[in-house]
Design a protein around this motif. Structure first.
Motif, mmCIF file in Angstrom:
data_model
loop_
_atom_site.group_PDB
_atom_site.id
_atom_site.type_symbol
_atom_site.label_atom_id
_atom_site.label_comp_id
_atom_site.label_asym_id
_atom_site.label_seq_id
_atom_site.Cartn_x
_atom_site.Cartn_y
_atom_site.Cartn_z
ATOM 1 N N VAL A 1 1.030 -1.178 0.031
ATOM 2 C CA VAL A 1 -0.102 0.195 -0.157
ATOM 3 C C VAL A 1 0.808 0.870 -0.013
ATOM 4 N N PHE A 2 1.591 0.955 0.597
ATOM 5 C CA PHE A 2 2.827 2.654 0.492
ATOM 6 C C PHE A 2 3.731 1.884 -1.024
ATOM 7 N N THR A 3 4.485 1.573 -1.435
ATOM 8 C CA THR A 3 5.048 1.325 -1.905
ATOM 9 C C THR A 3 4.261 1.824 -3.509
ATOM 10 N N GLU A 4 2.607 1.427 -3.559
ATOM 11 C CA GLU A 4 2.188 1.974 -4.964
ATOM 12 C C GLU A 4 2.008 3.476 -4.731
ATOM 13 N N PHE A 5 2.500 3.467 -3.427
ATOM 14 C CA PHE A 5 1.621 5.371 -3.409
ATOM 15 C C PHE A 5 2.421 5.979 -3.673
ATOM 16 N N LEU A 6 3.344 5.657 -3.484
ATOM 17 C CA LEU A 6 4.413 6.463 -3.322
ATOM 18 C C LEU A 6 5.254 6.066 -5.158
ATOM 19 N N ASP A 7 5.037 5.569 -5.233
ATOM 20 C CA ASP A 7 4.860 5.024 -7.015
ATOM 21 C C ASP A 7 3.885 6.151 -7.700
ATOM 22 N N LEU A 8 2.642 6.417 -7.210
ATOM 23 C CA LEU A 8 2.077 7.312 -7.832
ATOM 24 C C LEU A 8 1.878 8.402 -7.667
ATOM 25 N N VAL A 9 2.986 8.689 -6.053
ATOM 26 C CA VAL A 9 3.357 10.197 -6.118
ATOM 27 C C VAL A 9 3.938 10.404 -6.815
ATOM 28 N N GLU A 10 5.370 9.861 -6.966
ATOM 29 C CA GLU A 10 6.263 10.120 -8.009
ATOM 30 C C GLU A 10 5.733 10.096 -9.802
ATOM 31 N N ASP A 11 4.550 9.305 -9.946
ATOM 32 C CA ASP A 11 4.098 9.153 -11.101
ATOM 33 C C ASP A 11 3.445 10.873 -11.642
ATOM 34 N N LYS A 12 2.700 11.401 -10.607
ATOM 35 C CA LYS A 12 1.541 12.484 -10.540
ATOM 36 C C LYS A 12 2.335 14.181 -10.601
ATOM 37 N N PHE A 13 3.290 14.122 -9.335
ATOM 38 C CA PHE A 13 3.778 14.757 -9.348
ATOM 39 C C PHE A 13 5.626 14.494 -9.074
ATOM 40 N N GLY A 14 6.111 13.766 -8.954
ATOM 41 C CA GLY A 14 7.717 13.973 -9.412
ATOM 42 C C GLY A 14 8.394 13.538 -8.184
ATOM 43 N N ILE A 15 9.423 12.915 -8.316
ATOM 44 C CA ILE A 15 10.203 12.100 -7.184
ATOM 45 C C ILE A 15 10.698 13.666 -6.067
ATOM 46 N N GLU A 16 11.037 14.287 -6.349
ATOM 47 C CA GLU A 16 11.299 15.823 -5.482
ATOM 48 C C GLU A 16 9.819 15.226 -4.226
ATOM 49 N N MET A 17 8.629 15.327 -4.714
ATOM 50 C CA MET A 17 7.154 15.241 -3.818
ATOM 51 C C MET A 17 7.695 13.980 -3.221
ATOM 52 N N VAL A 18 7.721 13.161 -3.559
ATOM 53 C CA VAL A 18 7.759 12.096 -2.528
ATOM 54 C C VAL A 18 9.100 11.894 -1.406
ATOM 55 N N ASP A 19 10.153 12.686 -1.886
ATOM 56 C CA ASP A 19 11.453 13.054 -1.015
ATOM 57 C C ASP A 19 11.111 14.179 -0.191
ATOM 58 N N ARG A 20 9.833 15.191 -0.271
ATOM 59 C CA ARG A 20 9.504 15.834 0.511
ATOM 60 C C ARG A 20 8.222 15.757 1.171
ATOM 61 N N ILE A 21 7.628 15.058 1.225
ATOM 62 C CA ILE A 21 6.024 14.147 1.617
ATOM 63 C C ILE A 21 7.231 12.945 2.488
ATOM 64 N N ILE A 22 8.509 12.380 2.157
ATOM 65 C CA ILE A 22 9.204 11.516 2.766
ATOM 66 C C ILE A 22 9.499 12.105 3.915
ATOM 67 N N GLU A 23 10.236 13.299 4.164
ATOM 68 C CA GLU A 23 10.983 14.604 4.422
ATOM 69 C C GLU A 23 9.738 15.399 5.859
#
Ligand code: HEM
Length: 179
Positions: free
Chosen positions: A5-27
């Motif tokens: 559920v987490f890995t697919e969520f972060l994949d979709l976030v990367e797809d839609k908003f870019g890897i920077e957004m993934v890094d930002r929300i994790i931080e």
């Protein structure tokens, strides 16, 4: 909550908003796991909530809308990973009415630590269904997205109305009418 559920969520976030957004929300989420999820692991639901809250504040999209879109993506993961469940049903109402007594029962056998909602069947006809969703996770819009996609899978549509029984969304009535 299962790692997939987490890995697919972060994949979709990367797809839609870019890897920077993934890094930002994790931080921003200051996660105990550090955000290094594996699909077979199990993680605290509070981590998903933090990721959703931060994605919502960064994008201005409401959490329920994020969950709805995410569920539509997750449905295709389910279709690919568990084709047998879909082959067993030829009708969306039958399939949705069977989540509680069949599908999620099998899921808990595969993943004994899965955290699943309950769906209490209130009323069922050939083309309508009333169910009560109960879950401490209040992911009713994730359920709504999966339901929409279930109808689409069987080449049909439905009108689905949600009525909150509890204000915090932990208990919600789903009124489903096939079009
Ligand atoms: C959660 C499996 C169909 C409603 C989950 C989870 C899995 C799963 C693995 C995550 C559990 C965890 O992270 O601990 C499946 C499979 C399905 C299926 C294999 C069919 C092949 C459906 C459908 C619905 C649904 C059609 C429609 C209502 C939910 C909801 C959750 C969930 C709302 C979120 C957890 C919660 O609200 O407490 N499911 N599911 N599922 N499932 Fe299903």
């Amino acid at each position: 909550m299962k790692g997939i559920v987490f890995t697919e969520f972060l994949d979709l976030v990367e797809d839609k908003f870019g890897i920077e957004m993934v890094d930002r929300i994790i931080e921003q989420s200051e996660l105990q796991s550090g955000g290094a999820y594996t699909s077979v692991g199990t993680y605290d639901f509070s981590e998903m909530l933090k990721l959703l809250k931060n994605l919502s504040s960064n994008t201005g999209i409401a959490i329920d809308d994020l969950l709805l879109v995410y569920a539509e993506h997750f449905f295709s993961v389910l279709e690919k990973s568990y084709p047998l469940f879909f082959e067993m049903y030829s009708d969306p109402i039958e399939m949705l009415a069977s989540i509680e007594n069949h599908i999620h029962v099998e899921v808990i056998k595969i993943y004994p630590d899965a955290e699943l909602p309950t769906f209490e069947l209130v009323e069922k006809t050939d083309d309508s269904l009333i169910m009560i969703y109960k879950s401490s996770r209040a992911m009713h819009h994730f359920g709504l997205g999966l339901m929409n996609k279930t109808f689409q899978h069987f080449n049909t549509t439905a009108s689905i109305v949600l009525e909150k029984i509890k204000n915090d969304g932990t208990e919600v009535k789903f009124i489903i009418n096939k079009n």
